[in-house]
Design a protein around this motif. Structure first.
Motif, PDB file in Angstrom:
ATOM      1  N   ILE A 112     -44.268 -14.829 -22.884  1.00 23.44           N
ATOM      2  CA  ILE A 112     -45.590 -14.165 -22.360  1.00 23.44           C
ATOM      3  C   ILE A 112     -46.141 -13.469 -23.567  1.00 23.44           C
ATOM      4  N   ASP A 113     -47.372 -13.781 -23.771  1.00 25.98           N
ATOM      5  CA  ASP A 113     -47.932 -13.177 -25.060  1.00 25.98           C
ATOM      6  C   ASP A 113     -48.349 -11.826 -25.032  1.00 25.98           C
ATOM      7  N   LYS A 114     -48.542 -11.001 -25.922  1.00 27.66           N
ATOM      8  CA  LYS A 114     -48.421  -9.628 -25.950  1.00 27.66           C
ATOM      9  C   LYS A 114     -49.538  -8.864 -25.219  1.00 27.66           C
ATOM     10  N   LYS A 115     -50.665  -9.436 -25.052  1.00 29.55           N
ATOM     11  CA  LYS A 115     -51.664  -8.820 -24.203  1.00 29.55           C
ATOM     12  C   LYS A 115     -51.244  -8.744 -22.745  1.00 29.55           C
ATOM     13  N   ARG A 116     -50.928 -10.092 -22.136  1.00 28.98           N
ATOM     14  CA  ARG A 116     -50.277 -10.429 -20.871  1.00 28.98           C
ATOM     15  C   ARG A 116     -48.998  -9.562 -20.640  1.00 28.98           C
ATOM     16  N   ALA A 117     -48.391  -9.178 -21.541  1.00 26.50           N
ATOM     17  CA  ALA A 117     -46.957  -8.516 -21.452  1.00 26.50           C
ATOM     18  C   ALA A 117     -47.323  -7.119 -21.286  1.00 26.50           C
ATOM     19  N   GLU A 118     -48.182  -6.641 -22.055  1.00 23.35           N
ATOM     20  CA  GLU A 118     -48.391  -5.210 -21.884  1.00 23.35           C
ATOM     21  C   GLU A 118     -48.925  -5.007 -20.523  1.00 23.35           C
ATOM     22  N   LYS A 119     -49.826  -5.473 -20.163  1.00 23.41           N
ATOM     23  CA  LYS A 119     -50.546  -5.761 -18.790  1.00 23.41           C
ATOM     24  C   LYS A 119     -49.486  -5.512 -17.769  1.00 23.41           C
ATOM     25  N   ARG A 120     -48.801  -6.470 -17.759  1.00 22.96           N
ATOM     26  CA  ARG A 120     -47.688  -6.905 -16.859  1.00 22.96           C
ATOM     27  C   ARG A 120     -46.669  -5.886 -16.699  1.00 22.96           C
ATOM     28  N   ALA A 121     -46.178  -5.142 -17.943  1.00 26.00           N
ATOM     29  CA  ALA A 121     -45.111  -4.313 -18.040  1.00 26.00           C
ATOM     30  C   ALA A 121     -45.806  -2.971 -17.264  1.00 26.00           C
ATOM     31  N   ARG A 122     -47.074  -2.675 -17.572  1.00 25.03           N
ATOM     32  CA  ARG A 122     -47.696  -1.359 -16.939  1.00 25.03           C
ATOM     33  C   ARG A 122     -47.835  -1.621 -15.260  1.00 25.03           C
ATOM     34  N   GLU A 123     -47.936  -2.788 -14.703  1.00 22.60           N
ATOM     35  CA  GLU A 123     -47.982  -3.034 -13.504  1.00 22.60           C
ATOM     36  C   GLU A 123     -46.603  -2.925 -12.771  1.00 22.60           C
TER      37      GLU A 123
END
Length: 235
Positions: A102-113
């Motif tokens: 999972i790329d970094k931008k999507r990863a950070e969004k998903r981790a916050r969710e």
């Protein structure tokens, strides 16, 4: 959405740990009950593609368990959830995202969710070694959900949790079961009696009951004790 397990068997020398199990599971929470040593973990590991069966097959929506596409749709929380104690919760989730591609931008969004979903927002910068047992398990659930899985397998996820954490965990699992296939393996009847859409009972490597609570025809705890002849944890 369907998980099809067909005559799945695992034999170790003279011991058959899983004996020709066949199941068809759709969306919902499927509670897999059984005493320690019944074969639940072996079955879960084969359903995740971690352990190769002696014979039989596992298919999710027509995709074989050995296919990379199967793992793309799988979320797994093993009984012994490994973590890096000096990682923060945030670093750990991003690390797991990287392993899942999972790329970094999507990863950070998903981790916050997910931190919000599992109730760990505000704790993500603390080291995992400072987390309580319940917090570590919630982090384990979060890592299992990073890739938006449709098949979620949880092996003894509430072991060692206090009653409050156990209730929180069950509520989260119930929500996940609304749109996914969730298999919750446990020896604790109260973990599944209020949230499972279907009850499975496993003994000596075989499924000895497959139905809903209404099919039991009596108190689930009482029925469980009749089958296994032991005391189960019950709140």
């Amino acid at each position: 959405m369907e998980l099809v397990i067909d005559r799945l068997t695992k034999q170790y020398q003279n011991k058959i740990a899983v004996d020709r199990i066949s199941l068809n599971l759709g969306a919902g929470v499927h509670g897999l009950l059984g005493a320690n040593g019944a074969g639940k973990t072996t079955l879960m590991r084969m359903a995740c593609g971690i352990l190769k069966p002696t014979c039989g097959s596992v298919m999710f929506d027509g995709i074989d368990v050995a296919d990379e596409r199967y793992r793309d749709g799988l979320g797994y929380l093993p009984q012994d959830f490994g973590y890096y104690p000096n990682f923060t919760g945030w670093d750990f989730l991003l690390y797991m995202c990287a392993l899942k591609g999972i790329d970094k931008k999507r990863a950070e969004k998903r981790a916050r969710e997910l931190l919000e979903i599992v109730g760990l927002e505000g704790m993500e910068k603390k080291k995992i070694r400072t987390y309580s047992g319940g917090m570590k398990q919630r982090l384990g659930i979060a890592q299992a959900l990073l890739n938006y899985p449709r098949l979620i397998i949880l092996d003894e996820p509430t072991a060692g949790l206090d009653p409050k954490e156990r209730v929180r965990f069950r509520n989260l699992i119930a929500k996940l079961g609304k749109e996914n296939i969730v298999i919750l393996s446990t020896h604790i009847v109260s973990d599944v009696e209020h949230i499972a859409d279907r009850i499975l009972m496993m003994k000596d490597g075989q499924i000895i009951f497959n139905g809903n609570k209404e099919d039991v025809g009596k108190d689930l705890e009482e029925f469980y004790l009749e089958q296994f002849g032991e005391v189960s944890e019950h709140e």
